[in-house]
Design an enzyme around this catalytic site. Structure first.
Site, PDB file in Angstrom:
ATOM      1  N   SER A 170       7.139  -3.850   9.577  1.00 25.35           N
ATOM      2  CA  SER A 170       5.753  -4.291   9.523  1.00 25.35           C
ATOM      3  C   SER A 170       5.576  -5.366  10.584  1.00 25.35           C
ATOM      4  O   SER A 170       6.558  -5.896  11.111  1.00 25.35           O
ATOM      5  CB  SER A 170       5.416  -4.841   8.129  1.00 25.35           C
ATOM      6  OG  SER A 170       4.154  -5.467   8.120  1.00 25.35           O
TER       7      SER A 170
ATOM      8  N   TYR B 152     -11.355   4.722  14.382  1.00 21.68           N
ATOM      9  CA  TYR B 152     -10.298   5.088  13.434  1.00 21.68           C
ATOM     10  C   TYR B 152     -10.193   6.604  13.249  1.00 21.68           C
ATOM     11  O   TYR B 152      -9.114   7.186  13.365  1.00 21.68           O
ATOM     12  CB  TYR B 152     -10.566   4.399  12.098  1.00 21.68           C
ATOM     13  CG  TYR B 152      -9.500   4.611  11.052  1.00 21.68           C
ATOM     14  CD1 TYR B 152      -8.269   3.980  11.163  1.00 21.68           C
ATOM     15  CD2 TYR B 152      -9.720   5.431   9.953  1.00 21.68           C
ATOM     16  CE1 TYR B 152      -7.280   4.150  10.191  1.00 21.68           C
ATOM     17  CE2 TYR B 152      -8.748   5.607   8.983  1.00 21.68           C
ATOM     18  CZ  TYR B 152      -7.529   4.969   9.109  1.00 21.68           C
ATOM     19  OH  TYR B 152      -6.559   5.149   8.156  1.00 21.68           O
TER      20      TYR B 152
ATOM     21  N   GLY C 199       0.787  -1.224   0.000  1.00 22.21           N
ATOM     22  CA  GLY C 199       0.000   0.000   0.000  1.00 22.21           C
ATOM     23  C   GLY C 199       0.822   1.277   0.000  1.00 22.21           C
ATOM     24  O   GLY C 199       1.858   1.386  -0.660  1.00 22.21           O
TER      25      GLY C 199
ATOM     26  N   ASP D 197       6.313  -5.384  16.621  1.00 23.78           N
ATOM     27  CA  ASP D 197       5.038  -4.808  17.037  1.00 23.78           C
ATOM     28  C   ASP D 197       5.207  -3.297  17.222  1.00 23.78           C
ATOM     29  O   ASP D 197       5.832  -2.845  18.180  1.00 23.78           O
ATOM     30  CB  ASP D 197       4.586  -5.465  18.348  1.00 23.78           C
ATOM     31  CG  ASP D 197       3.282  -4.893  18.877  1.00 23.78           C
ATOM     32  OD1 ASP D 197       2.661  -4.069  18.183  1.00 23.78           O
ATOM     33  OD2 ASP D 197       2.886  -5.265  20.001  1.00 23.78           O
ATOM     34  N   VAL D 198       4.641  -2.509  16.309  1.00 23.69           N
ATOM     35  CA  VAL D 198       4.827  -1.053  16.352  1.00 23.69           C
ATOM     36  C   VAL D 198       4.114  -0.397  17.525  1.00 23.69           C
ATOM     37  O   VAL D 198       4.362   0.776  17.818  1.00 23.69           O
ATOM     38  CB  VAL D 198       4.345  -0.403  15.041  1.00 23.69           C
ATOM     39  CG1 VAL D 198       5.228  -0.781  13.875  1.00 23.69           C
ATOM     40  CG2 VAL D 198       2.886  -0.760  14.765  1.00 23.69           C
TER      41      VAL D 198
ATOM     42  N   THR E 143      -5.619   0.592  -1.883  1.00 24.64           N
ATOM     43  CA  THR E 143      -4.650  -0.237  -1.181  1.00 24.64           C
ATOM     44  C   THR E 143      -5.294  -1.574  -0.831  1.00 24.64           C
ATOM     45  O   THR E 143      -6.525  -1.686  -0.797  1.00 24.64           O
ATOM     46  CB  THR E 143      -4.186   0.434   0.127  1.00 24.64           C
ATOM     47  OG1 THR E 143      -5.293   0.484   1.054  1.00 24.64           O
ATOM     48  CG2 THR E 143      -3.670   1.846  -0.124  1.00 24.64           C
TER      49      THR E 143
END
Length: 263
Positions: free
Chosen positions: A38, A156, A18, A63-64, A191
């Protein structure tokens, strides 16, 4: 135009596909060295291998939403390339409620991926940028920060609104060290995440509500991100730029098309 990115070290989160992938690709084409990350190691490895044909690429799956893992990643990138000049907080996720109400697990996941990851990414980048006395951080928000996404992913939009505000807050905290923090708000973009979450019928309906009557391609979002990170935007900080094709900017988006057809 020389964007001043040759040899710079750039981090792009959520870069396996994406907008993130297109952004990493665009930076590489400008001569930058790129580190991508990622949560999904297999997808990330495949993306990194494809990107490596354009230049130097470092990749790491983690893990962000974890502070410690973000800081470790930043350290690894700095050790690998010797600098850290640009950080793009691109990772994000939409999430449907399993029932009528969100539970703790769903809220924690969405908050972690969409907001905490941005906090930790900014802080991780600043550790090195303040020592270099220069740097650029670009946060990827969403049109949902301005136009609510009722029913699809209730959290979101509000979390992306928080990203917009956080951008200005960190810009105010980092400016004395010559570190700029900016934000971009993409509209509907073609995406894999969007295609999975939204029906084609709804995508077509949303596209018709933009002045340009189409969705964006990932490359059309990547280019403004690269610009904001570049020397061409050296006097820009604490700013959020919308790239939405004119979505919901007029009450009558069909006006110009109707007039053209009437002739």
């Amino acid at each position: 135009m020389d964007l001043g990115l040759q040899g710079k070290t750039v981090v792009v989160t959520g870069a396996s596909k994406g907008i993130g992938y297109a952004t990493a690709e665009a930076f590489l084409k400008e001569g930058a060295k790129v580190a991508v990350c990622s949560r999904h190691e297999d997808e990330l490895k495949e993306a990194a291998q494809a990107l490596s044909g354009l230049g130097e690429v470092y990749y790491e799956a983690f893990d962000v939403s974890s502070a410690a893992e973000n800081y470790a990643f930043a350290e690894h990138v700095h050790d690998h390339f010797g600098s850290l000049d640009v950080w793009v907080n691109n990772v994000g996720a939409t999430g449907y409620k399993k029932g009528e109400e969100y539970d703790d697990e769903e809220i924690d996941f969405m908050t972690g991926v969409c907001f905490k990851s941005v906090i930790y990414g900014c802080q991780a980048a600043f550790r090195y940028m303040k020592e270099q006395k220069k740097g650029a951080i670009v946060n990827v928000s969403s049109l949902a920060a301005r136009c609510s996404s009722a029913g699809r992913s209730t959290l979101y939009g509000p979390l992306k609104s928080a990203v917009n505000n956080l951008t200005n807050t960190f810009a105010g905290e980092y400016c004395a060290h010559n570190v700029r923090v900016t934000c971009i708000m993409p509209g509907f973009t073609v995406t894999p995440l969007v295609k999975k979450a939204i029906s084609q019928e709804e995508l077509d309906r949303n596209a018709s509500s933009t002045l340009l009557r189409r969705m964006a391609e990932p490359e059309e979002i990547a280019k403004p991100i690269v610009f904001l990170a570049s020397d061409a935007a050296s006097y820009m900080t604490a700013v959020t730029i919308e790239v939405s094709g004119g979505r919901s900017m007029t009450l009558n988006p069909t006006y110009a098309y109707d007039r053209l057809e009437a002739k």
